[in-house]
Motif scaffolding. Structure first.
Motif, mmCIF file in Angstrom:
data_model
loop_
_atom_site.group_PDB
_atom_site.id
_atom_site.type_symbol
_atom_site.label_atom_id
_atom_site.label_comp_id
_atom_site.label_asym_id
_atom_site.label_seq_id
_atom_site.Cartn_x
_atom_site.Cartn_y
_atom_site.Cartn_z
ATOM 1 N N THR A 2 0.847 -1.197 0.000
ATOM 2 C CA THR A 2 0.000 0.000 0.000
ATOM 3 C C THR A 2 0.878 1.240 0.000
ATOM 4 O O THR A 2 1.830 1.338 0.758
ATOM 5 N N LEU B 26 0.318 5.296 0.166
ATOM 6 C CA LEU B 26 -0.781 6.175 0.519
ATOM 7 C C LEU B 26 -0.383 7.636 0.338
ATOM 8 O O LEU B 26 0.731 8.034 0.674
ATOM 9 N N THR C 99 -2.090 11.439 1.353
ATOM 10 C CA THR C 99 -3.193 12.141 2.003
ATOM 11 C C THR C 99 -3.165 13.597 1.564
ATOM 12 O O THR C 99 -2.117 14.225 1.532
ATOM 13 N N THR D 130 -1.091 3.784 -4.345
ATOM 14 C CA THR D 130 -2.189 2.874 -4.651
ATOM 15 C C THR D 130 -3.504 3.482 -4.187
ATOM 16 O O THR D 130 -4.562 3.112 -4.665
ATOM 17 N N LEU D 131 -3.388 4.432 -3.235
ATOM 18 C CA LEU D 131 -4.602 5.004 -2.651
ATOM 19 C C LEU D 131 -4.359 6.471 -2.335
ATOM 20 O O LEU D 131 -3.354 6.822 -1.724
ATOM 21 N N LEU E 225 -6.187 9.759 -0.546
ATOM 22 C CA LEU E 225 -7.292 10.214 0.293
ATOM 23 C C LEU E 225 -7.359 11.728 0.228
ATOM 24 O O LEU E 225 -6.344 12.399 0.390
ATOM 25 N N GLU F 276 -7.553 8.270 -11.547
ATOM 26 C CA GLU F 276 -8.379 7.072 -11.596
ATOM 27 C C GLU F 276 -8.147 6.316 -12.901
ATOM 28 O O GLU F 276 -8.072 5.096 -12.915
ATOM 29 N N VAL G 214 -5.258 4.503 -10.003
ATOM 30 C CA VAL G 214 -5.082 4.821 -8.591
ATOM 31 C C VAL G 214 -6.462 4.994 -7.964
ATOM 32 O O VAL G 214 -7.327 5.651 -8.531
ATOM 33 N N GLU G 215 -6.647 4.378 -6.790
ATOM 34 C CA GLU G 215 -7.925 4.549 -6.112
ATOM 35 C C GLU G 215 -7.945 5.912 -5.425
ATOM 36 O O GLU G 215 -7.016 6.269 -4.691
ATOM 37 N N LEU H 229 -10.157 8.421 -2.963
ATOM 38 C CA LEU H 229 -11.286 8.462 -2.035
ATOM 39 C C LEU H 229 -11.454 9.879 -1.515
ATOM 40 O O LEU H 229 -10.522 10.470 -0.987
ATOM 41 N N VAL I 231 -10.720 1.363 4.672
ATOM 42 C CA VAL I 231 -10.048 1.261 3.370
ATOM 43 C C VAL I 231 -8.617 0.778 3.510
ATOM 44 O O VAL I 231 -8.060 0.197 2.579
ATOM 45 N N LEU I 232 -8.011 1.006 4.695
ATOM 46 C CA LEU I 232 -6.645 0.521 4.875
ATOM 47 C C LEU I 232 -6.621 -0.930 5.343
ATOM 48 O O LEU I 232 -5.559 -1.533 5.444
#
Lengths: 367, 397
Positions: free
Chosen positions: B134, B136, B138, B192-193, B195, B210, B214-215, B217, B238-239
């Motif tokens: 993962t 991340l 933010t 990968t994510l 936020l 997207e 890449v996701e 949120l 989600v994590l």
């Protein structure tokens, strides 16, 4: 174009003739075109190559050919493919299209208004678009989808342009001087309205609006290219085709009419096409300042005031300026993004001042 | 005059274009050759961190293995079930905490302590962990804070400019203002994510991310005191660490309750949140904003909301007189840009209220005051403390 009107034109406006005393030697003409188009190609390639994400050049070529259905046998990751094809290519195309639209609109409007200070913002496209976007953001309808903002900008720009044109035309036929004044007044009014909206917006909305007002190509999607691209291209072609009548219009409306120009039709065509080219650009990139003003002046010194050469050259120069500015916007502050409008001003103003200094005659002499 | 554009274009530029193509290839390959050292140095520390982590994880698991081999087997079998039960019972307890008295709260607290102890003993690595690989990003301060509070900071690869707490977060690469992102620069970190808040944009960039797989949120703004728990639970979900998130959310809820019981005030002061910003535009915060929730939780009354002001309005002398607050509540950064207390009081009307005559001004860090992250209870406690201080001063006069 027949020789008659042109001969008259030469007689009355000697600076419009080919032998006119240009600040740059006449012999630079062909070289100018070569350098400009080569510069455009070079910037396109640089925009494809450079960026925060490192992709090796063979892989870029691989991705591009891969998208065209040709497998060169070069391996690349899906992420590299996304960077090149989803991000860089549409962004580069948008930069070139937006710049070309702004540059040629600026040249056409400076000719139409016979005023060296005219730029696409003057006919209300930018302020109409800005107002519509600011309103959309504050009202909150931008959350409906990605398309709300561009559509609001495009419609806002067009509606305001036609309002200004219609108002100027109330006297019977559109006096360009009247349109200029109406445009300035309405721009001031909408500037105030935008400030009012800003004052009622919260922090997030404020930043959204200000960021949009500064212009950015960061969110250029293929969809934008598909929608805005043809509009801009059509407008550019229409404007280039109006170059001859525009030359004659510089003699004055009455004279042009006697020389066989359908003045009203030409004026409406040029205003509409400029509004389309600028409006489509503003819709996807926000307000990108200075290009419409500077690009025509830059090339006028080299190609002279003949619109048949000036307008394509302005389109080229506009594309080059925006491509260069966007290259900076993407890379200078990476991984952060710089506002495009700030960079066009930073690049454009020194170039402009240099040209003014360089020119032996006043920049306004082309009018 | 008769010279055609296309003609000269074609004749001259073909050669130049070919020449420039070659130059471009040379320059760009030189550039990328020079840049190739950059990603290496850039990714090295990250690789090192990951390597260290995995070493640490291996060591930890070896320790566990060495300590109780037999227990581990049975634990591994029973743990899933236990986890589900624990989560279910936690949820129940949490509801009880919210609705009912303090006894259950104490029970919940002890339960929760036990849970935390259990987690600290290393079982969490077996029961739940952030998925391997993962990466991340933010895009707002409160989200970053929550990721740190959940102990998932090792998976963070970049942040936005508002993510300044905890101080270690500032060492992460800064992507700039979240509303003006650069998709390519984000992909460079191979997330990968991602936020973000509704402020994240421009919208096209999120779309590009997207499309690049890449996701993304987006956490809708919640202006009530439940905001931290909602965000914590969702991030935990989600994590893939819902139990840890549940524990943290419960902890925040517990602290919040305690703080609010403490902060309750018989004679509440009326507090006006003024949002000062550069450029001479000052806003007053009214009904429905986060400041109102903060002020009321801290035992005050929102002066603007009481005067019927909804949302944000432009600060005018009339609005100030209408509100006539006892105290001004401002943000550190906002106070700074208007030139400190003196500058604030020079804004027309500001010195004409009870708060201005004192002057009684409370200034708190932006993210701390209105971030609504895991530090919300502490922020309320601080604000409540400041309000008590002001009250004492007023009474002394």
């Amino acid at each position: 174009m027949s020789q008659g009107p042109l001969a008259q034109l030469r007689e009355r406006r000697p600076e419009l003739s080919a032998d006119a005393d240009l600040p740059f030697p006449r012999v630079l003409g062909p070289l100018f075109w070569a350098v400009m188009s080569a510069g455009l190609v070079a910037l396109i390639l640089l925009n494809l190559t450079l960026g925060a994400f490192e992709v090796e050049i063979p892989r870029i070529i691989g991705v591009l050919f891969g998208q065209l259905g040709v497998d060169l046998g070069i391996e690349y990751s899906t992420r590299e493919e996304a960077v090149v094809w989803v991000i860089r290519v549409p962004r580069m195309l948008m930069a070139a299209l937006v710049g070309a639209g702004l540059g040629i609109s600026g040249a056409a409007l400076q000719g139409l208004f016979r005023n060296p200070l005219a730029d696409p913002g003057l006919i209300g496209v930018s302020s109409g678009a800005s107002f519509a976007v600011a309103l959309a953001i504050v009202v909150g309808i931008t959350s409906w989808g990605l398309w709300v903002q561009p559509i609001a900008a495009f419609l806002g720009g067009l509606v305001l342009t036609f309002l200004i044109y219609g108002f100027a035309r109330r006297s019977g036929r559109a006096q360009m001087a009247t349109m200029l004044l109406v445009g300035i007044a309405v721009n001031a009014l909408l500037g105030a309205a935008i400030s009012l909206i800003l004052s009622f917006s919260d922090d997030a909305e404020l930043r959204d609006i200000v960021f949009w007002l500064l212009g950015s190509l960061a969110g250029s999607l293929w969809d934008f290219v598909y929608y805005a691209g043809p509009l801009i291209l059509i407008a550019v072609i229409v404007l280039i085709r109006q170059a001859g009548p525009l030359n004659l219009l510089t003699l004055g409306d009455a004279e042009a009419r006697h020389l066989g120009v359908r003045v009203q039709r030409t004026q409406l065509l040029i205003v509409t096409a400029a509004a389309l080219a600028t409006g489509a650009g503003v819709a996807v990139a926000g307000v990108v300042g200075f290009i419409g003003l500077i690009a025509p002046h830059m090339v006028r010194l080299a190609v002279g005031p003949d619109h048949r050469r000036l307008m394509p050259a302005s389109a080229l120069a506009g594309a080059i300026l925006v491509l260069g500015a966007d290259l900076g916007a993407r890379t200078i502050a990476a991984p952060a993004e710089m506002p495009l409008g700030v960079l066009t001003a930073i690049i454009g103003t020194p170039v402009f001042l240099f040209l003014i200094d360089r020119s032996r005659r006043s920049l306004a002499s082309g009018f | 005059m008769t010279q055609l554009i296309g003609w000269s274009l074609r004749r001259d530029s073909v050669l130049v274009v070919i020449g420039l193509l070659i130059v471009w290839l040379l320059v760009a390959s030189a550039c990328s050759g020079g840049d190739q050292s950059q990603p290496e140095t850039g990714t090295e520390p990250q690789d090192a961190v990951i390597a260290q982590e995995s070493v640490a994880a291996e060591e930890a698991s070896e320790e566990i293995a060495a300590e109780d081999e037999r227990q581990e087997e049975s634990a591994a079998a029973g743990l899933e079930q236990a986890e589900q039960e624990a989560a279910a019972s936690e949820e129940d307890q949490q509801r009880q905490v919210m609705q009912q008295g303090q006894q259950e709260q104490a029970d919940a607290a002890s339960q929760q302590q036990a849970l935390q102890q259990a987690q600290q003993q290393g079982q969490q690595e077996v029961t739940e962990a952030v998925a391997e690989g993962t990466r991340l990003i933010t895009l707002f301060g409160d989200l970053t804070e929550i990721v740190y509070a959940l102990g998932a900071e090792a998976y963070l690869v970049a942040r936005d400019t508002s993510s300044i707490y905890p101080p270690e977060a500032e060492e992460l690469p800064n992507l700039g203002f979240a509303g003006g992102l650069n998709a390519e620069a984000i992909l460079e970190f191979e997330p990968t994510l991602v936020l973000g808040t509704p402020m994240a944009g421009p919208p096209g960039v999120l779309e590009q991310l997207e499309q690049a797989g890449v996701e993304v949120l987006i956490f809708e703004d919640v202006n009530t005191l439940e905001a931290p728990q909602i965000k914590i639970r969702r991030i935990g979900e989600v994590l893939g660490i819902p139990m840890r998130a549940e524990a943290l959310a419960l902890d925040v809820a517990k602290r919040l309750e305690a703080v609010m019981a403490e902060a309750a005030n018989e004679k509440p002061l009326s507090v006006l949140h003024v949002y000062t910003r550069r450029g001479g535009l000052q806003l007053v915060s009214g009904e429905g904003n986060r400041a109102q929730a903060m002020i009321e939780a801290a035992g005050g009354v929102d002066a603007a909301a009481a005067a019927g002001i909804v949302g944000w309005v432009l600060l005018t002398p009339e609005a100030l007189v209408a509100a006539d607050p006892d105290v001004y509540l401002v943000m550190d950064r906002g106070l700074e840009v208007v030139g400190g207390v003196e500058g604030l009081l020079q804004i027309p009307g500001m010195s004409e209220t009870r708060a201005g005559r004192g002057p009684y001004i409370i200034s708190m860090p932006d993210l701390y005051l209105l971030g609504f992250g895991p530090r919300l209870p502490e922020a309320i406690a601080d604000l409540s403390g400041y309000l008590r201080g002001v009250q004492a001063e007023i009474e002394a006069e």
